[in-house]
Design a protein around this motif. Sequence first.
Motif, PDB file in Angstrom:
ATOM      1  N   LEU A 166       0.821  -1.210   0.000  1.00 27.47           N
ATOM      2  CA  LEU A 166       0.000   0.000   0.000  1.00 27.47           C
ATOM      3  C   LEU A 166       0.856   1.261   0.000  1.00 27.47           C
ATOM      4  N   VAL A 167       1.902   1.277   0.823  1.00 30.60           N
ATOM      5  CA  VAL A 167       2.752   2.465   0.918  1.00 30.60           C
ATOM      6  C   VAL A 167       3.560   2.653  -0.367  1.00 30.60           C
ATOM      7  N   VAL A 168       4.225   1.593  -0.818  1.00 37.65           N
ATOM      8  CA  VAL A 168       5.045   1.688  -2.031  1.00 37.65           C
ATOM      9  C   VAL A 168       4.171   1.927  -3.251  1.00 37.65           C
ATOM     10  N   GLY A 169       2.990   1.310  -3.276  1.00 35.05           N
ATOM     11  CA  GLY A 169       2.078   1.534  -4.393  1.00 35.05           C
ATOM     12  C   GLY A 169       1.648   2.983  -4.509  1.00 35.05           C
ATOM     13  N   ALA A 170       1.345   3.619  -3.369  1.00 38.27           N
ATOM     14  CA  ALA A 170       0.961   5.034  -3.383  1.00 38.27           C
ATOM     15  C   ALA A 170       2.099   5.902  -3.894  1.00 38.27           C
ATOM     16  N   VAL A 171       3.328   5.614  -3.456  1.00 35.60           N
ATOM     17  CA  VAL A 171       4.492   6.379  -3.908  1.00 35.60           C
ATOM     18  C   VAL A 171       4.725   6.174  -5.402  1.00 35.60           C
ATOM     19  N   SER A 172       4.609   4.933  -5.856  1.00 36.41           N
ATOM     20  CA  SER A 172       4.823   4.626  -7.267  1.00 36.41           C
ATOM     21  C   SER A 172       3.772   5.299  -8.150  1.00 36.41           C
ATOM     22  N   PHE A 173       2.520   5.318  -7.694  1.00 37.21           N
ATOM     23  CA  PHE A 173       1.463   5.974  -8.464  1.00 37.21           C
ATOM     24  C   PHE A 173       1.746   7.468  -8.602  1.00 37.21           C
ATOM     25  N   PHE A 174       2.152   8.102  -7.504  1.00 32.59           N
ATOM     26  CA  PHE A 174       2.492   9.528  -7.552  1.00 32.59           C
ATOM     27  C   PHE A 174       3.620   9.768  -8.548  1.00 32.59           C
ATOM     28  N   ALA A 175       4.672   8.943  -8.474  1.00 37.70           N
ATOM     29  CA  ALA A 175       5.814   9.115  -9.373  1.00 37.70           C
ATOM     30  C   ALA A 175       5.421   8.891 -10.824  1.00 37.70           C
ATOM     31  N   GLY A 176       4.517   7.934 -11.062  1.00 39.62           N
ATOM     32  CA  GLY A 176       4.072   7.682 -12.431  1.00 39.62           C
ATOM     33  C   GLY A 176       3.307   8.847 -13.015  1.00 39.62           C
ATOM     34  N   LEU A 177       2.451   9.463 -12.204  1.00 39.85           N
ATOM     35  CA  LEU A 177       1.740  10.647 -12.683  1.00 39.85           C
ATOM     36  C   LEU A 177       2.695  11.811 -12.922  1.00 39.85           C
ATOM     37  N   ALA A 178       3.607  12.013 -11.990  1.00 44.40           N
ATOM     38  CA  ALA A 178       4.523  13.150 -12.082  1.00 44.40           C
ATOM     39  C   ALA A 178       5.435  13.063 -13.302  1.00 44.40           C
ATOM     40  N   THR A 179       5.723  11.842 -13.771  1.00 48.11           N
ATOM     41  CA  THR A 179       6.608  11.665 -14.924  1.00 48.11           C
ATOM     42  C   THR A 179       5.855  11.470 -16.227  1.00 48.11           C
ATOM     43  N   SER A 180       4.527  11.644 -16.210  1.00 51.04           N
ATOM     44  CA  SER A 180       3.748  11.492 -17.444  1.00 51.04           C
ATOM     45  C   SER A 180       4.169  12.543 -18.478  1.00 51.04           C
ATOM     46  N   PRO A 181       4.227  12.172 -19.751  1.00 48.19           N
ATOM     47  CA  PRO A 181       4.517  13.175 -20.786  1.00 48.19           C
ATOM     48  C   PRO A 181       3.449  14.271 -20.771  1.00 48.19           C
ATOM     49  N   PRO A 182       3.835  15.519 -20.837  1.00 54.08           N
ATOM     50  CA  PRO A 182       2.849  16.611 -20.796  1.00 54.08           C
ATOM     51  C   PRO A 182       1.970  16.638 -22.038  1.00 54.08           C
ATOM     52  N   GLN A 183       0.697  17.022 -21.858  1.00 49.26           N
ATOM     53  CA  GLN A 183      -0.262  17.158 -22.948  1.00 49.26           C
ATOM     54  C   GLN A 183      -0.732  18.598 -23.036  1.00 49.26           C
ATOM     55  N   ALA A 184      -0.708  19.154 -24.239  1.00 50.23           N
ATOM     56  CA  ALA A 184      -1.140  20.535 -24.419  1.00 50.23           C
ATOM     57  C   ALA A 184      -2.651  20.679 -24.282  1.00 50.23           C
ATOM     58  N   ASP A 185      -3.396  19.625 -24.621  1.00 51.22           N
ATOM     59  CA  ASP A 185      -4.850  19.647 -24.459  1.00 51.22           C
ATOM     60  C   ASP A 185      -5.323  18.219 -24.230  1.00 51.22           C
ATOM     61  N   GLU A 186      -6.649  18.031 -24.155  1.00 52.39           N
ATOM     62  CA  GLU A 186      -7.217  16.734 -23.794  1.00 52.39           C
ATOM     63  C   GLU A 186      -7.589  15.874 -24.999  1.00 52.39           C
ATOM     64  N   SER A 187      -7.239  16.294 -26.217  1.00 54.72           N
ATOM     65  CA  SER A 187      -7.628  15.538 -27.401  1.00 54.72           C
ATOM     66  C   SER A 187      -6.820  14.248 -27.517  1.00 54.72           C
ATOM     67  N   LYS A 188      -7.406  13.249 -28.181  1.00 54.89           N
ATOM     68  CA  LYS A 188      -6.719  11.971 -28.383  1.00 54.89           C
ATOM     69  C   LYS A 188      -5.464  12.163 -29.241  1.00 54.89           C
ATOM     70  N   ALA A 189      -5.529  13.013 -30.244  1.00 54.01           N
ATOM     71  CA  ALA A 189      -4.367  13.245 -31.099  1.00 54.01           C
ATOM     72  C   ALA A 189      -3.190  13.796 -30.296  1.00 54.01           C
ATOM     73  N   THR A 190      -3.457  14.751 -29.434  1.00 50.47           N
ATOM     74  CA  THR A 190      -2.404  15.321 -28.604  1.00 50.47           C
ATOM     75  C   THR A 190      -1.847  14.276 -27.645  1.00 50.47           C
ATOM     76  N   TYR A 191      -2.740  13.445 -27.101  1.00 51.72           N
ATOM     77  CA  TYR A 191      -2.306  12.380 -26.197  1.00 51.72           C
ATOM     78  C   TYR A 191      -1.344  11.426 -26.896  1.00 51.72           C
ATOM     79  N   LEU A 192      -1.684  10.996 -28.110  1.00 48.80           N
ATOM     80  CA  LEU A 192      -0.823  10.076 -28.841  1.00 48.80           C
ATOM     81  C   LEU A 192       0.514  10.712 -29.195  1.00 48.80           C
ATOM     82  N   ARG A 193       0.481  11.979 -29.572  1.00 46.42           N
ATOM     83  CA  ARG A 193       1.737  12.674 -29.889  1.00 46.42           C
ATOM     84  C   ARG A 193       2.625  12.776 -28.652  1.00 46.42           C
ATOM     85  N   SER A 194       2.021  13.051 -27.507  1.00 42.65           N
ATOM     86  CA  SER A 194       2.819  13.198 -26.287  1.00 42.65           C
ATOM     87  C   SER A 194       3.524  11.891 -25.939  1.00 42.65           C
TER      88      SER A 194
END
Length: 221
Positions: A20-48
């Motif tokens: 539970l503890v390591v999973g919470a930390v890993s989830f936070f790190a995974g979100l923080a390292t996500s490629p940035p998206q300029a908008d919410e469109s699927k095309a932008t998501y795939l490009r990112s």
Amino acid sequence: MTNTNSPAKRVMYIAAGVALVVGAVSFFAGLATSPPQADESKATYLRSLADDPFTTQLSALLLHYGNLLMGAGLLAVPLLVRGRRGAVLTAAGALLGALGLLEMSGALLSDWFHMELGRNLPVEQAVAISDQVLAHPAQQLAFTPGPLVSLALVLTFVGLARAGVVGWWTVPAVVLGYAGLLFMPYDTPVLPAVGTLPMLAAVAFAGRRVLGRAAVPALVA
């Protein structure tokens, strides 16, 4: 397993609490390292995803194990409840939450597929294929639990709070954290990561309680 001094039971408490503890930390790190998206469109998501394969894979790996560990660890949380008060809510929430989190861990495989679609196909074709795959009802049933996870976590922590295992602060923390996950802008990935902190703090706190049942002072201090 009714013996509280059973070595097997102690090991399982430790494994679940750490998950539970390591999973919470890993989830936070995974979100923080996500490629940035300029908008919410699927095309932008795939490009990112296509533009930064290393970050895409790192983020997906961390999110996968974050969901997987939290889902597995959540199965031990109902054991924290000693009496009847809050027991049914905790058990129902934990079982649904574990199922949803484990489904979400499997869904991260799509990041690799989307990354390669974005790298190897024109964006319009990549979007069309992605939409066709994700539109299958069976796929949605298997890998898209949606708000089920947040509802399950709310039920779990309401049950734990009623049983006196955790404070009532954990319930609004889950709601606030899920709202942060949904509504924080993903053009700066650290923002949704920070937004989920209240929810992840509640999950990690439950992990600390599980570790406490294993009597591991150095881990729960």
